[in-house]
Design a protein around this motif. Structure first.
Motif, PDB file in Angstrom:
ATOM      1  N   ASP A  46       0.805  -1.232   0.000  1.00 56.31           N
ATOM      2  CA  ASP A  46       0.000   0.000   0.000  1.00 56.31           C
ATOM      3  C   ASP A  46       0.834   1.276   0.000  1.00 56.31           C
ATOM      4  OD1 ASP A  46       1.068  -0.044   2.518  1.00 56.31           O
ATOM      5  OD2 ASP A  46      -0.818   0.253   3.591  1.00 56.31           O
ATOM      6  N   HIS A  47       2.154   1.123  -0.021  1.00 56.00           N
ATOM      7  CA  HIS A  47       3.002   2.311   0.173  1.00 56.00           C
ATOM      8  C   HIS A  47       2.797   3.363  -0.916  1.00 56.00           C
ATOM      9  CE1 HIS A  47       6.215   4.841   1.438  1.00 56.00           C
ATOM     10  NE2 HIS A  47       6.892   4.658   0.329  1.00 56.00           N
ATOM     11  N   ASN A  50      -0.525   5.027  -0.505  1.00 59.56           N
ATOM     12  CA  ASN A  50      -0.477   5.967   0.628  1.00 59.56           C
ATOM     13  C   ASN A  50       0.099   7.309   0.196  1.00 59.56           C
ATOM     14  OD1 ASN A  50      -1.574   4.226   2.507  1.00 59.56           O
ATOM     15  ND2 ASN A  50       0.401   3.477   3.242  1.00 59.56           N
ATOM     16  N   VAL A 103      -3.112  10.409   5.136  1.00 64.86           N
ATOM     17  CA  VAL A 103      -2.256   9.294   4.729  1.00 64.86           C
ATOM     18  C   VAL A 103      -2.143   8.274   5.849  1.00 64.86           C
ATOM     19  CG1 VAL A 103      -0.002   8.637   3.803  1.00 64.86           C
ATOM     20  CG2 VAL A 103      -0.937  10.899   3.310  1.00 64.86           C
ATOM     21  N   GLY A 123      -0.712   4.431   7.308  1.00 61.41           N
ATOM     22  CA  GLY A 123       0.566   3.721   7.302  1.00 61.41           C
ATOM     23  C   GLY A 123       1.650   4.441   8.074  1.00 61.41           C
ATOM     24  N   GLY A 129       2.899   7.717   6.451  1.00 62.93           N
ATOM     25  CA  GLY A 129       2.074   8.913   6.626  1.00 62.93           C
ATOM     26  C   GLY A 129       2.466   9.670   7.883  1.00 62.93           C
TER      27      GLY A 129
END
Ligand code: ADP
Ligand code: MG
Length: 209
Positions: free
Chosen positions: A37-38, A41, A76, A78, A81
């Motif tokens: 998911d980076h 994000n 954001v 994660g 974020g």
């Protein structure tokens, strides 16, 4: 420094474009040692910043950085974020009521990196984006002290970022999701380090243009 508005939006647009160009590569890195998911994000954060571009561009740098940090913090998810949000908020704090010269930018970045380092409880060598941010903070401090011309500064930032990113390849991760993989993370570049390198590349291209 109230007359010096941030004009941050060209950097946001350049960052979006460069991440898009490298989307497949970043996704592959994150699928190898992260949870995939980076990139999303970061793109979500940049889109949220684009939506506020007119406001951000009208602010002075400390306020624009603070607002950037607030947007990133709320939009954001994660680990990345909260680390980027911490970086920008701390940079805005340091630049407040200071002339935006090289020395204060270098100090602001160093303070931002240190705040994020504490938040992530990470150090250089943990196979995270810190392996890019910390060496770049050193370059900025040296450049400010020795008054390097802008092209050398940008070149050195990119070299330090490339080296820091590449150095994550052969390490075991001790922070973040990749740390669950133990030795299996060896051989893979950290996705957060790679995107940090790309973001710095977009920023330095904008500065030297
Ligand atoms: P999450 O790991 O929560 O899914 P992201 O995928 O957005 O968050 O970001 C992952 C990146 O964040 C990693 O590649 C690494 O560079 C960085 N990271 C994760 N944890 C830490 C930490 N504790 N300190 C510094 N950087 C970290
Ligand atoms: Mg992730």
């Amino acid at each position: 420094m109230t007359d010096q508005t941030a004009r941050i939006s060209p950097f946001i647009d350049a960052a979006m474009a460069l991440l898009e160009q490298h989307a497949t590569e970043v996704m592959a890195l994150d699928q190898a040692i992260g949870d995939g998911d980076h990139l999303i994000n970061l793109q979500r954060g940049l889109q949220a910043l684009q939506a506020e571009a007119a406001t951000l561009d009208s602010l002075d740098w400390p306020s624009a950085l603070q607002k950037t940090g607030q947007i990133v913090m709320t939009q954001v998810g994660g680990a990345s974020g909260s680390l980027y949000a911490t970086l920008f908020l701390a940079m805005g704090r340091t630049l407040k009521d200071q002339p935006p010269d090289r020395l204060h930018w270098a100090q602001a970045f160093a303070d931002g990196v240190e705040a994020a380092r504490q938040r992530g409880k990470s150090a250089e060598g943990d196979k995270t984006l810190m392996d890019v941010w910390i060496p770049v903070a050193r370059v900025l401090e040296q450049a400010a002290r020795e008054n390097w011309p802008t092209p050398s500064l940008c070149q050195q930032i990119n070299e330090a970022a490339a080296q820091g990113c590449e150095a994550t390849r052969d390490r075991v991760a001790t922070r973040g999701r990749a740390s669950f993989l133990g030795e299996r993370a060896i051989g893979h570049i950290d996705p957060g380090a790679r995107t940090s390198q790309l973001l710095l590349q977009a920023i330095t291209a904008g500065i030297s243009a």
